[in-house]
Design a protein around this motif. Structure first.
Motif, PDB file in Angstrom:
ATOM      1  N   LEU A  91      44.763  44.514  51.660  1.00  0.00           N
ATOM      2  CA  LEU A  91      45.866  44.377  50.813  1.00  0.00           C
ATOM      3  C   LEU A  91      47.320  45.082  51.270  1.00  0.00           C
ATOM      4  O   LEU A  91      48.268  44.995  50.710  1.00  0.00           O
ATOM      5  CB  LEU A  91      45.693  45.574  49.508  1.00  0.00           C
ATOM      6  CG  LEU A  91      44.350  44.805  48.460  1.00  0.00           C
ATOM      7  CD1 LEU A  91      44.018  45.589  47.541  1.00  0.00           C
ATOM      8  CD2 LEU A  91      44.896  43.482  47.866  1.00  0.00           C
ATOM      9  N   ARG A  92      47.394  45.431  52.623  1.00  0.00           N
ATOM     10  CA  ARG A  92      48.509  45.893  53.349  1.00  0.00           C
ATOM     11  C   ARG A  92      49.356  44.733  53.863  1.00  0.00           C
ATOM     12  O   ARG A  92      50.218  44.704  54.139  1.00  0.00           O
ATOM     13  CB  ARG A  92      48.033  47.038  54.440  1.00  0.00           C
ATOM     14  CG  ARG A  92      47.878  48.402  53.721  1.00  0.00           C
ATOM     15  CD  ARG A  92      47.655  49.378  54.876  1.00  0.00           C
ATOM     16  NE  ARG A  92      47.240  50.659  54.547  1.00  0.00           N
ATOM     17  CZ  ARG A  92      46.171  51.067  54.719  1.00  0.00           C
ATOM     18  NH1 ARG A  92      45.217  50.615  55.280  1.00  0.00           N
ATOM     19  NH2 ARG A  92      45.840  52.184  54.254  1.00  0.00           N
ATOM     20  N   ILE A  93      48.463  43.673  53.631  1.00  0.00           N
ATOM     21  CA  ILE A  93      49.147  42.533  54.331  1.00  0.00           C
ATOM     22  C   ILE A  93      49.752  41.688  53.120  1.00  0.00           C
ATOM     23  O   ILE A  93      49.180  41.370  52.138  1.00  0.00           O
ATOM     24  CB  ILE A  93      47.905  41.398  54.985  1.00  0.00           C
ATOM     25  CG1 ILE A  93      47.325  42.317  55.976  1.00  0.00           C
ATOM     26  CG2 ILE A  93      48.525  40.082  55.552  1.00  0.00           C
ATOM     27  CD1 ILE A  93      45.882  41.607  56.775  1.00  0.00           C
ATOM     28  N   LYS A  94      50.944  41.643  53.570  1.00  0.00           N
ATOM     29  CA  LYS A  94      51.774  40.759  52.721  1.00  0.00           C
ATOM     30  C   LYS A  94      51.335  39.408  52.338  1.00  0.00           C
ATOM     31  O   LYS A  94      51.322  38.554  53.614  1.00  0.00           O
ATOM     32  CB  LYS A  94      53.456  40.614  53.121  1.00  0.00           C
ATOM     33  CG  LYS A  94      54.446  39.965  52.166  1.00  0.00           C
ATOM     34  CD  LYS A  94      55.566  40.023  52.667  1.00  0.00           C
ATOM     35  CE  LYS A  94      56.777  39.456  52.018  1.00  0.00           C
ATOM     36  NZ  LYS A  94      58.061  39.443  52.451  1.00  0.00           N
ATOM     37  N   GLY A  95      51.324  38.967  51.067  1.00  0.00           N
ATOM     38  CA  GLY A  95      50.792  37.648  50.851  1.00  0.00           C
ATOM     39  C   GLY A  95      49.355  37.726  50.285  1.00  0.00           C
ATOM     40  O   GLY A  95      48.964  36.790  49.553  1.00  0.00           O
TER      41      GLY A  95
END
Length: 153
Positions: A91-95
């Motif tokens: 969830l830290r990964i944008k998108g």
């Protein structure tokens, strides 16, 4: 808990899911109750935990977020702790908009909403580089029908 809600409560919830910005007076006009009564019911349902928050629905197209896909992954060591840590990392990964666990299979689903194929491939690459990934496959969403107005009663 649903037993504690009457038809008026359910109608208030239905209206709020359609348009969270409705005033208590507007809702009251529909359910034939005063604004004060509507307010009291909303406060009660919030204290009960039925209402847990309010959100604004955004138009993905106007934000140029029209590329949707699912990534399905298997991780080494499918324990609760590993899944919880992976969820935080993913969830830290944008998108990545959502992490889904499936019962009966040691697989995790990631819902991705981004601008285009290039940014999707970059997200997929970030995921595949994570050390706990055992396998990964993805599919693109061609058409998506979603009830954005919440639950039906």
């Amino acid at each position: 808990m649903i037993e504690e809600l009457d038809a008026i409560d359910l109608e208030i919830l239905r209206l709020l899911q359609i348009d969270e910005s409705m005033t208590n007076q507007q809702i009251g006009d529909v359910v034939f109750r005063s604004a004060a009564t509507v307010y009291a019911r909303i406060v009660r349902m919030t204290k009960m935990g039925v209402i847990v928050g309010r959100v604004i629905v955004l138009d993905a197209e106007k934000l140029n977020l029209t590329f949707k896909a699912h990534i399905f992954i298997c991780i080494y060591g499918y324990s609760f702790e590993k899944r919880a840590q992976f969820k935080l990392d993913a969830l830290r990964i944008k998108g990545i908009s959502e992490v889904v666990y499936y019962g009966g299979v040691p697989q995790i689903g990631l819902n991705v909403i981004t601008k285009n194929m290039k940014t999707f491939v970059a997200i997929e690459k970030k995921i595949s580089m994570m050390p706990e990934i055992r396998s990964i496959h993805s599919c693109l969403i061609l058409d998506h029908v979603k009830n954005q107005n919440g639950f039906s009663f």
